[in-house]
Design a protein around this motif. Structure first.
Motif, PDB file in Angstrom:
ATOM      1  N   GLU A   1     -20.130 -37.027 -18.119  1.00 49.55           N
ATOM      2  CA  GLU A   1     -21.515 -37.489 -18.053  1.00 49.55           C
ATOM      3  C   GLU A   1     -22.368 -36.532 -17.216  1.00 49.55           C
ATOM      4  O   GLU A   1     -23.530 -36.266 -17.551  1.00 49.55           O
ATOM      5  N   VAL A   2     -21.788 -36.016 -16.128  1.00 52.48           N
ATOM      6  CA  VAL A   2     -22.516 -35.065 -15.293  1.00 52.48           C
ATOM      7  C   VAL A   2     -22.732 -33.756 -16.054  1.00 52.48           C
ATOM      8  O   VAL A   2     -23.817 -33.176 -16.025  1.00 52.48           O
ATOM      9  N   GLU A   3     -21.681 -33.285 -16.728  1.00 51.87           N
ATOM     10  CA  GLU A   3     -21.823 -32.050 -17.503  1.00 51.87           C
ATOM     11  C   GLU A   3     -22.923 -32.196 -18.554  1.00 51.87           C
ATOM     12  O   GLU A   3     -23.770 -31.306 -18.719  1.00 51.87           O
TER      13      GLU A   3
ATOM     14  N   ALA B   1     -31.192 -28.653 -18.235  1.00 51.40           N
ATOM     15  CA  ALA B   1     -31.511 -27.237 -18.414  1.00 51.40           C
ATOM     16  C   ALA B   1     -32.288 -27.014 -19.717  1.00 51.40           C
ATOM     17  O   ALA B   1     -33.258 -26.244 -19.754  1.00 51.40           O
ATOM     18  N   ILE B   2     -31.882 -27.690 -20.777  1.00 50.11           N
ATOM     19  CA  ILE B   2     -32.584 -27.571 -22.056  1.00 50.11           C
ATOM     20  C   ILE B   2     -34.005 -28.110 -21.926  1.00 50.11           C
ATOM     21  O   ILE B   2     -34.977 -27.486 -22.381  1.00 50.11           O
ATOM     22  N   ALA B   3     -34.129 -29.273 -21.285  1.00 52.22           N
ATOM     23  CA  ALA B   3     -35.449 -29.884 -21.119  1.00 52.22           C
ATOM     24  C   ALA B   3     -36.380 -29.001 -20.300  1.00 52.22           C
ATOM     25  O   ALA B   3     -37.582 -28.931 -20.570  1.00 52.22           O
ATOM     26  N   GLY B   4     -35.824 -28.301 -19.299  1.00 49.73           N
ATOM     27  CA  GLY B   4     -36.640 -27.450 -18.443  1.00 49.73           C
ATOM     28  C   GLY B   4     -36.794 -26.034 -18.953  1.00 49.73           C
ATOM     29  O   GLY B   4     -37.512 -25.231 -18.347  1.00 49.73           O
TER      30      GLY B   4
ATOM     31  N   VAL C   1     -29.848 -31.174  -8.393  1.00 54.65           N
ATOM     32  CA  VAL C   1     -29.653 -30.039  -9.297  1.00 54.65           C
ATOM     33  C   VAL C   1     -30.308 -30.328 -10.642  1.00 54.65           C
ATOM     34  O   VAL C   1     -31.055 -29.503 -11.193  1.00 54.65           O
ATOM     35  N   CYS C   2     -30.027 -31.501 -11.197  1.00 56.61           N
ATOM     36  CA  CYS C   2     -30.619 -31.858 -12.489  1.00 56.61           C
ATOM     37  C   CYS C   2     -32.135 -31.964 -12.400  1.00 56.61           C
ATOM     38  O   CYS C   2     -32.851 -31.578 -13.335  1.00 56.61           O
TER      39      CYS C   2
END
Length: 265
Positions: A100-102, A109-112, A78-79
């Motif tokens: 940590e997962v959150e 999402a921000i990076a993408g 997902v990440c």
């Protein structure tokens, strides 16, 4: 829609069935499966491109990726999809109980430059709960009441003789964070309520094995500065997996349909 799937179990197969019934079968389908399970995935889903590497799913550039697998998938593929700019609809929301997962999902999402969407699943009223949060929440409680058989394979089986129960028995009382960690296959609703409302540590959860019910019952009680409400839903269990409410599949289908609809509600 060109659809990507992470996972190919009951939820994924039934999602495709509902989409087809609505005249919205994916124009193209790419599925991420575990190594050695390609044939099983192809047999269950009846087609599509099957991949064992997240990089191959990403290279196919689906319009939307649906995660219908496990908590582990949220931290992994997902990440990776989010970081590559693909929007992802997450079903295994309980994974986000791990801070940590959150954080990883948010950062990916921000990076993408994209978004991770959380499926409401078996619970309703999430829109109003989210609105109530803005007004200030005084109390949020969630109660999960299921037939004893729906709790098989969980910690409840170690605490109770599920087959011998004759009256409702509460076997868990605590926070949404602990509930999601201890009962990962049963606490996605608790996590959804927590994320929309008071947070994992301020949302109270009860889990009950009740021989007097045949449905998976979800109860949400909210007290806030703008609205007070009590919600009770009786979700029929999925025939192939009694731990999953059938409504989860239709909720997921609605979310996917909304992503492609000219008018979405």
């Amino acid at each position: 829609m060109h659809l990507g799937l992470i996972g190919y179990g009951t939820i994924a197969a039934d999602l495709l069935r509902v989409l087809a019934a609505e005249g919205a079968a994916p124009a193209a389908l790419d599925v991420l499966a575990r190594a050695g399970r390609v044939d099983a995935a192809r047999a269950r889903l009846g087609g599509g491109q099957i991949h064992v590497d997240a990089a191959d799913l990403i290279a196919a550039r689906p319009d939307l990726v649906v995660e219908a697998a496990t908590h582990e998938a949220v931290a992994g593929p997902v990440c990776a999809c989010l970081r590559a700019g693909l929007p992802v609809l997450i079903v295994s929301i309980g994974a986000l109980a791990n801070p940590e997962v959150e954080a990883s999902v948010r950062e990916a999402a921000i990076a993408g430059g994209t978004q991770a969407f959380l499926c409401n699943g078996a619970v309703g009223g999430i829109d109003m709960l989210g609105a109530a949060r803005l007004s200030g929440l005084a109390r949020v409680t969630y109660t999960s009441r299921k037939p004893p058989g729906a709790w098989k394979g969980t910690r409840a089986e170690d605490m109770l003789d599920l087959a011998a129960l004759t009256e409702p028995t509460t076997f868990y009382t605590g926070t949404a964070r602990d509930a999601a960690a201890q009962y990962p296959k049963n606490a996605n609703v608790a996590a959804t309520v927590a994320l929309a409302g008071a947070g994992f540590d301020a949302t109270d959860v009860q889990m009950i094995a009740d021989p007097g019910v045949t449905a998976n019952i979800h109860e949400v009680s909210v007290r806030s500065g703008a609205v007070n409400f009590d919600l009770r839903l009786e979700g029929l269990p999925a025939p192939d997996n009694p731990k999953t409410s059938l409504s989860t599949i239709y909720s997921l289908a609605r979310a996917v349909l909304n992503r492609a609809a000219p008018l979405a509600i």
